[in-house]
Design a protein around this motif. Sequence first.
Motif, PDB file in Angstrom:
ATOM      1  N   SER A 234       2.926  -2.518  -3.546  1.00  0.00           N
ATOM      2  CA  SER A 234       3.245  -2.325  -5.168  1.00  0.00           C
ATOM      3  C   SER A 234       3.583  -3.389  -5.773  1.00  0.00           C
ATOM      4  O   SER A 234       2.806  -3.563  -7.068  1.00  0.00           O
ATOM      5  CB  SER A 234       4.250  -1.087  -5.213  1.00  0.00           C
ATOM      6  N   ARG A 235       4.300  -4.329  -5.372  1.00  0.00           N
ATOM      7  CA  ARG A 235       4.645  -5.352  -6.078  1.00  0.00           C
ATOM      8  C   ARG A 235       3.426  -6.548  -6.103  1.00  0.00           C
ATOM      9  O   ARG A 235       3.355  -7.237  -7.182  1.00  0.00           O
ATOM     10  CB  ARG A 235       6.004  -6.295  -5.416  1.00  0.00           C
ATOM     11  N   ALA A 236       2.657  -6.481  -5.163  1.00  0.00           N
ATOM     12  CA  ALA A 236       1.440  -7.243  -5.355  1.00  0.00           C
ATOM     13  C   ALA A 236       0.355  -6.425  -5.950  1.00  0.00           C
ATOM     14  O   ALA A 236      -0.824  -6.784  -5.840  1.00  0.00           O
ATOM     15  CB  ALA A 236       0.880  -7.448  -3.789  1.00  0.00           C
ATOM     16  N   HIS A 237       0.622  -5.442  -6.997  1.00  0.00           N
ATOM     17  CA  HIS A 237      -0.375  -4.857  -7.687  1.00  0.00           C
ATOM     18  C   HIS A 237      -1.369  -4.069  -6.877  1.00  0.00           C
ATOM     19  O   HIS A 237      -2.935  -3.743  -7.407  1.00  0.00           O
ATOM     20  CB  HIS A 237      -1.153  -5.832  -8.553  1.00  0.00           C
ATOM     21  N   ILE A 238      -1.165  -3.479  -5.746  1.00  0.00           N
ATOM     22  CA  ILE A 238      -2.045  -2.744  -4.822  1.00  0.00           C
ATOM     23  C   ILE A 238      -1.838  -1.243  -5.361  1.00  0.00           C
ATOM     24  O   ILE A 238      -0.565  -0.836  -5.280  1.00  0.00           O
ATOM     25  CB  ILE A 238      -1.907  -2.911  -3.599  1.00  0.00           C
ATOM     26  N   THR A 239      -2.737  -0.409  -5.564  1.00  0.00           N
ATOM     27  CA  THR A 239      -2.560   0.947  -5.984  1.00  0.00           C
ATOM     28  C   THR A 239      -3.832   1.838  -5.422  1.00  0.00           C
ATOM     29  O   THR A 239      -4.787   1.306  -4.769  1.00  0.00           O
ATOM     30  CB  THR A 239      -2.558   1.209  -7.436  1.00  0.00           C
ATOM     31  N   ASN A 240      -3.348   2.773  -5.418  1.00  0.00           N
ATOM     32  CA  ASN A 240      -4.704   3.980  -4.858  1.00  0.00           C
ATOM     33  C   ASN A 240      -5.056   3.622  -3.391  1.00  0.00           C
ATOM     34  O   ASN A 240      -6.150   3.659  -3.212  1.00  0.00           O
ATOM     35  CB  ASN A 240      -5.742   4.085  -5.970  1.00  0.00           C
ATOM     36  N   TYR A 241      -4.292   3.217  -2.466  1.00  0.00           N
ATOM     37  CA  TYR A 241      -4.482   2.819  -1.082  1.00  0.00           C
ATOM     38  C   TYR A 241      -4.672   3.932  -0.274  1.00  0.00           C
ATOM     39  O   TYR A 241      -3.692   4.855  -0.273  1.00  0.00           O
ATOM     40  CB  TYR A 241      -3.397   1.880  -0.777  1.00  0.00           C
ATOM     41  N   SER A 242      -5.726   4.094   0.291  1.00  0.00           N
ATOM     42  CA  SER A 242      -6.280   5.242   1.235  1.00  0.00           C
ATOM     43  C   SER A 242      -6.707   4.226   2.430  1.00  0.00           C
ATOM     44  O   SER A 242      -7.394   3.556   2.469  1.00  0.00           O
ATOM     45  CB  SER A 242      -7.175   6.144   0.878  1.00  0.00           C
ATOM     46  N   ILE A 243      -6.656   4.890   3.565  1.00  0.00           N
ATOM     47  CA  ILE A 243      -7.181   4.654   4.828  1.00  0.00           C
ATOM     48  C   ILE A 243      -8.046   6.031   5.562  1.00  0.00           C
ATOM     49  O   ILE A 243      -7.218   7.100   5.619  1.00  0.00           O
ATOM     50  CB  ILE A 243      -6.294   4.132   5.901  1.00  0.00           C
TER      51      ILE A 243
ATOM     52  N   ALA B  17      -3.487 -14.696  -4.454  1.00  0.00           N
ATOM     53  CA  ALA B  17      -1.856 -15.227  -4.502  1.00  0.00           C
ATOM     54  C   ALA B  17      -1.219 -14.003  -4.379  1.00  0.00           C
ATOM     55  O   ALA B  17      -0.066 -13.971  -3.480  1.00  0.00           O
ATOM     56  CB  ALA B  17      -1.267 -15.643  -5.969  1.00  0.00           C
ATOM     57  N   ASP B  18      -1.485 -12.731  -4.682  1.00  0.00           N
ATOM     58  CA  ASP B  18      -0.735 -11.515  -4.389  1.00  0.00           C
ATOM     59  C   ASP B  18      -1.262 -11.168  -2.793  1.00  0.00           C
ATOM     60  O   ASP B  18      -0.297 -10.785  -2.383  1.00  0.00           O
ATOM     61  CB  ASP B  18      -1.367 -10.294  -5.269  1.00  0.00           C
ATOM     62  N   LEU B  19      -2.287 -11.647  -2.176  1.00  0.00           N
ATOM     63  CA  LEU B  19      -2.363 -11.246  -0.894  1.00  0.00           C
ATOM     64  C   LEU B  19      -1.445 -12.166  -0.065  1.00  0.00           C
ATOM     65  O   LEU B  19      -1.015 -11.771   1.055  1.00  0.00           O
ATOM     66  CB  LEU B  19      -3.946 -11.360  -0.589  1.00  0.00           C
ATOM     67  N   ALA B  20      -1.399 -13.603  -0.609  1.00  0.00           N
ATOM     68  CA  ALA B  20      -0.292 -14.394   0.033  1.00  0.00           C
ATOM     69  C   ALA B  20       1.081 -13.950   0.313  1.00  0.00           C
ATOM     70  O   ALA B  20       1.508 -14.006   1.245  1.00  0.00           O
ATOM     71  CB  ALA B  20      -0.639 -15.457  -0.403  1.00  0.00           C
ATOM     72  N   VAL B  21       1.585 -13.027  -0.859  1.00  0.00           N
ATOM     73  CA  VAL B  21       2.767 -12.581  -0.891  1.00  0.00           C
ATOM     74  C   VAL B  21       2.876 -11.302   0.069  1.00  0.00           C
ATOM     75  O   VAL B  21       4.053 -11.330   0.677  1.00  0.00           O
ATOM     76  CB  VAL B  21       3.027 -12.295  -2.469  1.00  0.00           C
ATOM     77  N   ILE B  22       1.966 -10.434   0.160  1.00  0.00           N
ATOM     78  CA  ILE B  22       1.999  -9.596   1.210  1.00  0.00           C
ATOM     79  C   ILE B  22       1.778 -10.024   2.395  1.00  0.00           C
ATOM     80  O   ILE B  22       2.720  -9.636   3.591  1.00  0.00           O
ATOM     81  CB  ILE B  22       0.692  -8.750   0.995  1.00  0.00           C
TER      82      ILE B  22
END
Length: 110
Positions: free
Chosen positions: A37-46, A66-71
Amino acid sequence: MPAPRRVASVIRLRPEHEQEYRELHRDVPRAVLDTLSRAHITNYSIFLREHTLFAYYEYTGEDYEADLAVIAADPDTQRWWTLTDPCQQPLDSAEPGQRWVEGEELFHLD
């Protein structure tokens, strides 16, 4: 506000790990979800079909890399991956060291 970036990716699920993978995703650690969520990922489904995992999420931030690097740097996420990675097998088209492979969006109904 710009439209979110839609991201779809795939990886194989090792058949012998299917039950374990299902169980892991019944209780994803709160810290991992918070990092996403902090990395601005929403509506995540698998999704799962014939031992192929299909993931979809929307990215609403301004600096995707940059946000992927944070994750990737998050210790809780790294621990999570030590549990989930053995269940997965990258596609043959994955680059060395790459796990999930992004798909090309061909169509979107707005």
